[in-house]
Scaffold this active site. Structure first.
Site, PDB file in Angstrom:
ATOM      1  N   ASP A  88      -4.246  -1.690  -2.115  1.00  0.00           N
ATOM      2  CA  ASP A  88      -2.798  -2.537  -2.377  1.00  0.00           C
ATOM      3  C   ASP A  88      -2.368  -2.653  -3.857  1.00  0.00           C
ATOM      4  OD1 ASP A  88      -2.753  -2.844   0.544  1.00  0.00           O
ATOM      5  OD2 ASP A  88      -3.780  -3.715  -0.063  1.00  0.00           O
ATOM      6  N   ASP A 144       0.803  -1.085   0.234  1.00  0.00           N
ATOM      7  CA  ASP A 144      -0.069  -0.098  -0.220  1.00  0.00           C
ATOM      8  C   ASP A 144       1.130   1.425   0.088  1.00  0.00           C
ATOM      9  OD1 ASP A 144      -1.269   2.745   0.867  1.00  0.00           O
ATOM     10  OD2 ASP A 144      -2.412   0.853   2.409  1.00  0.00           O
ATOM     11  N   GLY A 195      18.130  -6.443   0.324  1.00  0.00           N
ATOM     12  CA  GLY A 195      18.388  -7.166  -0.246  1.00  0.00           C
ATOM     13  C   GLY A 195      16.918  -8.413  -0.283  1.00  0.00           C
ATOM     14  N   ASN A 196      15.620  -8.256   0.292  1.00  0.00           N
ATOM     15  CA  ASN A 196      14.723  -8.581   0.298  1.00  0.00           C
ATOM     16  C   ASN A 196      13.574  -7.665   1.272  1.00  0.00           C
ATOM     17  OD1 ASN A 196      12.497 -10.084   1.462  1.00  0.00           O
ATOM     18  ND2 ASN A 196      14.087 -12.218   0.879  1.00  0.00           N
ATOM     19  N   TYR A 209      -3.477   9.631   0.260  1.00  0.00           N
ATOM     20  CA  TYR A 209      -3.354   9.548   1.545  1.00  0.00           C
ATOM     21  C   TYR A 209      -1.466   8.754   1.957  1.00  0.00           C
ATOM     22  CZ  TYR A 209      -4.145   9.283   6.273  1.00  0.00           C
ATOM     23  OH  TYR A 209      -4.573   9.071   7.709  1.00  0.00           O
ATOM     24  N   ARG A 230     -10.026   0.122  10.624  1.00  0.00           N
ATOM     25  CA  ARG A 230      -8.370   0.391  11.286  1.00  0.00           C
ATOM     26  C   ARG A 230      -8.335  -0.901  11.892  1.00  0.00           C
ATOM     27  NH1 ARG A 230      -8.671   5.179  13.599  1.00  0.00           N
ATOM     28  NH2 ARG A 230     -10.335   6.356  12.986  1.00  0.00           N
ATOM     29  N   TYR A 257       0.772   0.326  15.070  1.00  0.00           N
ATOM     30  CA  TYR A 257      -0.087   0.112  13.451  1.00  0.00           C
ATOM     31  C   TYR A 257       0.408   0.370  12.775  1.00  0.00           C
ATOM     32  CZ  TYR A 257      -4.295  -0.440  10.818  1.00  0.00           C
ATOM     33  OH  TYR A 257      -4.588  -0.036   9.733  1.00  0.00           O
ATOM     34  N   GLN A 295       3.125   3.904   2.452  1.00  0.00           N
ATOM     35  CA  GLN A 295       2.779   3.641   4.564  1.00  0.00           C
ATOM     36  C   GLN A 295       3.312   2.290   4.626  1.00  0.00           C
ATOM     37  OE1 GLN A 295      -1.881   3.026   5.080  1.00  0.00           O
ATOM     38  NE2 GLN A 295      -1.646   0.915   4.584  1.00  0.00           N
ATOM     39  N   LYS A 324      -3.080  -2.800   8.123  1.00  0.00           N
ATOM     40  CA  LYS A 324      -3.772  -4.418   8.117  1.00  0.00           C
ATOM     41  C   LYS A 324      -2.309  -5.728   6.962  1.00  0.00           C
ATOM     42  CE  LYS A 324      -5.619  -7.149  11.254  1.00  0.00           C
ATOM     43  NZ  LYS A 324      -5.179  -7.195  12.492  1.00  0.00           N
ATOM     44  N   ASP A 362      -7.804  -7.849   0.763  1.00  0.00           N
ATOM     45  CA  ASP A 362      -7.139  -5.897   1.367  1.00  0.00           C
ATOM     46  C   ASP A 362      -8.215  -6.045   2.762  1.00  0.00           C
ATOM     47  OD1 ASP A 362      -6.508  -3.404   1.698  1.00  0.00           O
ATOM     48  OD2 ASP A 362      -8.084  -2.919   0.542  1.00  0.00           O
ATOM     49  N   LYS A 363      -8.330  -4.740   3.749  1.00  0.00           N
ATOM     50  CA  LYS A 363      -8.881  -4.668   5.043  1.00  0.00           C
ATOM     51  C   LYS A 363      -8.235  -6.185   6.004  1.00  0.00           C
ATOM     52  CE  LYS A 363      -9.030  -0.666   4.420  1.00  0.00           C
ATOM     53  NZ  LYS A 363      -8.102  -0.190   3.391  1.00  0.00           N
TER      54      LYS A 363
HETATM   55  C1  F6R Z   1      -7.486  -0.574   7.925  1.00  0.00           C
HETATM   56  C2  F6R Z   1      -7.183   0.974   7.539  1.00  0.00           C
HETATM   57  C3  F6R Z   1      -8.338   1.673   7.686  1.00  0.00           C
HETATM   58  C4  F6R Z   1      -7.755   2.891   8.882  1.00  0.00           C
HETATM   59  C5  F6R Z   1      -8.473   4.035   8.876  1.00  0.00           C
HETATM   60  C6  F6R Z   1      -8.107   4.940   9.930  1.00  0.00           C
HETATM   61  O1  F6R Z   1      -7.117  -1.668   7.830  1.00  0.00           O
HETATM   62  O2  F6R Z   1      -6.733   0.908   6.717  1.00  0.00           O
HETATM   63  O3  F6R Z   1      -9.568   1.555   8.140  1.00  0.00           O
HETATM   64  O4  F6R Z   1      -7.143   2.047   9.913  1.00  0.00           O
HETATM   65  O5  F6R Z   1      -9.152   4.537   8.141  1.00  0.00           O
HETATM   66  O6  F6R Z   1      -7.183   5.379   9.041  1.00  0.00           O
HETATM   67  P1  F6R Z   1      -5.787   6.955   9.909  1.00  0.00           P
HETATM   68  O7  F6R Z   1      -4.928   5.816  10.906  1.00  0.00           O
HETATM   69  O8  F6R Z   1      -5.147   6.243   8.732  1.00  0.00           O
HETATM   70  O9  F6R Z   1      -6.488   7.507   9.834  1.00  0.00           O
HETATM   71 MG    MG Z   2      -3.482   1.331   3.668  1.00  0.00          MG
HETATM   72 MG    MG Z   3      -4.811  -2.531   2.775  1.00  0.00          MG
END
Ligand code: F6R
Ligand code: MG
Ligand code: MG
Length: 375
Positions: free
Chosen positions: A52, A11, A102-103, A89, A267, A230, A93, A233, A130-131
């Site tokens: 992603d 991502d 190397g990996n 955004y 989240r 964090y 990340q 995911k 994803d997620k």
């Molecule tokens: C879950 C994900 C989203 C973020 C949520 C808050 O994997 O990527 O649910 O966790 O949108 O995002 P932030 O902390 O970047 O505001």
């Molecule tokens: Mg993301």
């Molecule tokens: Mg993702």
């Protein structure tokens, strides 16, 4: 000649929140691989699922080859530069370190790779989710490779009746790779006992017991463990070789009709149904639901055919409806009980400080003295 399939995904930024990458970022990644992969790769395909970007590469360098990993890393860097320019955004990340060593394993991107002698025809499936977390593939893989209720080939396919060997990783262990190998069908209950726990035990690879050939490879990265906090995911990718001595495409896809509940969603801290979607589908409701895409290919002397987008078939509309209903149903209970992941799996630290503060306010109430009873 052995062919290697490598998927590396990350991502590196998205539009409108954690929804989907921009066309310009995708094009930049694609262009980088096209220009710089010359002489190293036999072929490649770049796609996205949710926020992603997955790069599928074919080559003869074997798994974990530094040049192949560097190529993907540099492509993601190039994409990140554009993501930053566009103000996307979460730009960059998943590129958790500044320098490539190397990996890409352990640096943020997820990797699934397999090296094999091509069969006369070599169909395979590339999954990207994803997620959600790598354990999201546990149940579908168990059903596809070990359950004759799902996979008729375990009873009917002469090359499959010996069963499959599961290599399972304990992803909580961070000092190295802690793995176990178990054979289906003899160790079915042991396999199930581990795969029950999607957060901790994750299928990493599956092998045919009649030929020893590898059938499946799953990314087992835990971003949480790498970064210590964090960072999103893990959003796993997976390669599955299909047909003949392996389950048929339809046997591998069938378990996804369950739209089973997995960890992730908003989240990275909730439970939601895994919805099978066409490629380049973004996320929406409650930053989800968790989604999975699947592209079917054939590879011949390292050259890829065009992909078939197998979850775009009308059959999956009904599954998507059911997944949406399941998602809304569990969301009705908000933070309560199984709707949210257990404390150890919560991806955001906010609740930790709330609980620490409240812990100090608890008091132990002296037990009430029993009143003597007159006799
Ligand atoms: C879950 C994900 C989203 C973020 C949520 C808050 O994997 O990527 O649910 O966790 O949108 O995002 P932030 O902390 O970047 O505001
Ligand atoms: Mg993301
Ligand atoms: Mg993702």
């Amino acid at each position: 000649m052995k062919t290697t399939l490598s998927i590396i995904k990350a991502d590196i930024g998205s539009i409108g929140g954690h929804v989907a990458p921009s066309t310009q970022v995708l094009d930049t990644v694609r262009k980088h691989i096209h220009l710089e992969g010359n002489g190293l790769l036999l072929d490649f395909f770049v796609s996205s699922t949710g926020d992603d970007i997955a790069i599928l590469m074919t080559h003869t360098q074997g798994v974990a080859h530094p040049d192949v990993h560097r190529l993907a890393w540099d492509a993601f860097q190039a994409g990140t530069a554009v993501a930053k320019d566009q103000g996307l955004y979460g730009a960059g990340q998943d590129l958790l370190v500044n320098a490539f060593s190397g990996n890409v394993k352990g640096l943020g991107p997820a990797v699934a790779e397999m090296e094999f002698d091509e069969r006369s025809a070599e169909p395979f499936l590339m999954f990207a989710a994803d997620k959600t977390e790598p354990g999201a593939y546990n149940l579908p893989l168990y059903m596809a490779f070990a359950d004759p209720m799902n996979t008729a080939g375990l009873l009917l396919g002469p090359e499959m009746t010996k069963g499959f060997r599961f290599r399972i990783m304990d992803v909580n262990y961070t000092q190295g790779d802690r793995v176990i190998e178990l054979d289906a069908p003899e160790s079915l209950y042991d396999i199930a006992a581990l795969l029950r726990d999607n957060d901790r035990y994750v299928v990493e690879a599956i092998f045919s017991r009649s030929s020893g050939e590898q059938a499946a490879a799953v990314s087992t990265t835990r971003l949480h463990n790498i970064a210590g906090k964090y960072t999103g995911k893990d959003d796993p990718v997976m390669l599955v070789r299909v047909q003949k001595n392996f389950p048929a495409t339809g046997e591998v896809l069938a378990p996804f009709a369950t739209a089973h509940y997995v960890g992730g969603f908003m989240r990275g801290s909730h439970i939601g149904p895994l919805m099978p979607v066409p490629r380049q589908t973004g996320t929406s409701y409650f930053d989800g639901p968790p989604i999975v895409s699947c592209l079917g290919f054939c590879v011949h002397e390292g050259k890829l055919t065009e992909p078939v987008d197998v979850f775009a078939h009308p059959f999956w509309d009904e599954v998507r409806h059911r997944a949406a209903t399941k998602a809304m149903e569990i969301r009705r209970q908000g933070f309560s009980g199984p709707a949210m992941l257990p404390y150890s799996e919560l991806e955001y630290g906010g609740i930790v400080s709330i609980l620490e503060r409240l812990d100090k306010q608890f008091r132990i109430r002296p037990a009430a003295k029993p009143t003597p009873v007159a006799v």
